[in-house]
Design a protein around this motif. Structure first.
Motif: not given
Length: 456
Positions: A86-90
């Motif tokens: 999720a952090q990577f996508d963000a």
């Protein structure tokens, strides 16, 4: 699963008891003893089996705990992976937004970067071919590196690039003396003082230099132009200030290369061939004869003038003295006879006074004819070359055309001075003859007057 495990543990025990009972029965003395031995072995085996069961249960519990820990850790790692994803996508989304903002802000800088690279490439070529780089050799490499850079130039690079372009313009208008490597015509390399006039002309004590871009050094021209072009630049090495005369080639060597190829006087004479040498020999002979006749006529004129100032003392070292001697040998002769004798004496002096003048006149007439002969032979040679090789290369016809033109010029160069010299020397000779005629007429008039006075 637990039941299967117990079965797998009990089966080896039963097999062991079946093996041990016959062995114990064989060793026991009675049935009671055998029973007691059996009971004791069974109890011992039961204890061992119970210990093994406890050990297996402990191992099972330990492995169950490990399995639970692994499952817990797996769940924890899955949760962490989900969080990182999720952090990577963000971060990807944010990076895309930041890249878009950066591209929008770098629009003008990108255009400027392209211009800087283009101008740096152009300046690198200029610096490579400019003789100023012999004094500042690192600027061409800097400009080349800046033109090939894939990233934006720093402020320091842009400032230095501006400085190098400004220095190129400034140095183009300066006269500088500095030490540089100079290659002599025999291939020897030395460090010598060099005078650079802007970015146009360089010279050393050996004469004009040509710039070698690849080596960042100079080479002495194997063939130098006339000394009137070289001498001012060589003398410039000794100057430190003020205004001085110098030779500058604004085309950065093009005009100088053409000037160097200009044939010298000896080479031009060589182009004339055999006919040209004959013409020049006639000219030299004519000049020698003219110089001898000029000296002789000058000496005779001086002696005649001295004799005119002392007419009563006739001397045999000059024409006038010899004419006067004719009168003084027989002063009492009649006027008609005296006139004939004086005319004869004057006529005798004329050949000596006009000596070699016909030859000079002949040389003046033959010179142009010899030049015409050289012209004709040169044109014949030219047409022969055209017949053999065609007209594709003008250099093939150069020898014949050069001979035709050079011999024509040589013939005129010999003829024109010879005509003028002949006219001058002929005039001086006629002046002396006129003096002789005047003095002879005066003598006749005086003699006639004396004869008339005696008759009266």
């Amino acid at each position: 699963m637990q039941r299967n495990t117990l079965q797998s543990l009990v089966r080896p025990i039963v097999i062991a008891l079946a093996v041990m009972v016959p062995a114990a029965a064989m060793a026991a003395a009675s049935l009671d003893e055998l029973l007691e031995q059996t009971r004791t072995a069974r109890a011992r085996e039961a204890q061992q089996n119970q210990a093994r069961i406890q050990q297996f249960q402990q191992e099972r519990n330990r492995r169950a705990e490990m399995l639970a820990q692994a499952r817990a850790e797996l769940a924890q790692q899955n949760a962490r992976a989900n969080a990182l994803s999720a952090q990577f996508d963000a971060n990807e989304k944010k990076l895309t937004e930041l890249q878009a903002a950066l591209d929008a802000k770098l629009g003008n800088l990108g255009e400027m970067f392209g211009v800087v690279r283009q101008v740096a490439g152009d300046f690198a070529s200029v610096a490579y071919n400019s003789m100023i780089s012999a004094q500042y050799p690192d600027r061409e490499a800097f400009a080349r590196k800046l033109s090939e850079s894939k990233s934006l130039a720093s402020i320091e690079d842009l400032e230095r690039f501006w400085f190098e372009m400004q220095r190129e313009m400034t140095e183009t208008g300066r006269v500088v003396k500095f030490n540089a490597k100079v290659v002599s015509p025999d291939g020897k390399e030395e460090v010598k003082p060099v005078v650079r006039i802007g970015g146009f002309t360089a010279s050393s004590e050996d004469g004009f230099l040509t710039y070698l871009p690849g080596q960042k050094e100079f080479a002495v021209l194997s063939r130098q132009p006339a000394s009137r072009y070289v001498k001012p630049n060589v003398e410039l090495l000794e100057e430190t200030s003020g205004y001085h005369t110098a030779t500058v080639d604004p085309t950065r060597g093009t005009l100088l290369s053409v000037l160097v190829q200009t044939p010298k006087l000896s080479e031009q004479i060589k182009y004339g061939g055999l006919v040209g040498y004959i013409i020049m020999a006639l000219g030299v002979i004519g000049l020698i004869m003219a110089a001898v006749r000029f000296a002789a006529l000058s000496a005779i004129a001086a002696k005649v003038e001295a004799q005119r100032k002392d007419p009563t003392n006739a001397r045999e070292d000059n024409p006038l003295g010899r004419v006067l001697a004719v009168y003084y040998k027989d002063p009492n002769t009649d006027p008609d006879t005296l006139q004939l004798r004086l005319d004869e004496a004057v006529l005798k002096e004329i050949p000596a006074l006009e000596k070699w003048l016909p030859a000079l006149k002949l040389i003046a007439a033959v010179g142009p004819l010899m030049g015409l002969l050289g012209t004709v032979t040169g044109m014949i040679l030219t047409f022969q070359q055209i017949t053999l090789f065609g007209t594709g290369d003008p250099k093939i016809m150069a020898d014949g055309i050069s001979q035709a033109l050079v011999t024509t010029v040589q013939g005129l160069i010999v003829a024109i001075p010879m005509v003028l010299i002949h006219a001058f020397l002929s005039g001086r000779s006629k002046n002396i003859v006129q003096i002789l005629d005047e003095e002879a007429a005066g003598i006749i008039a005086e003699h006639a007057e004396k004869q008339h006075g005696r008759a009266a």
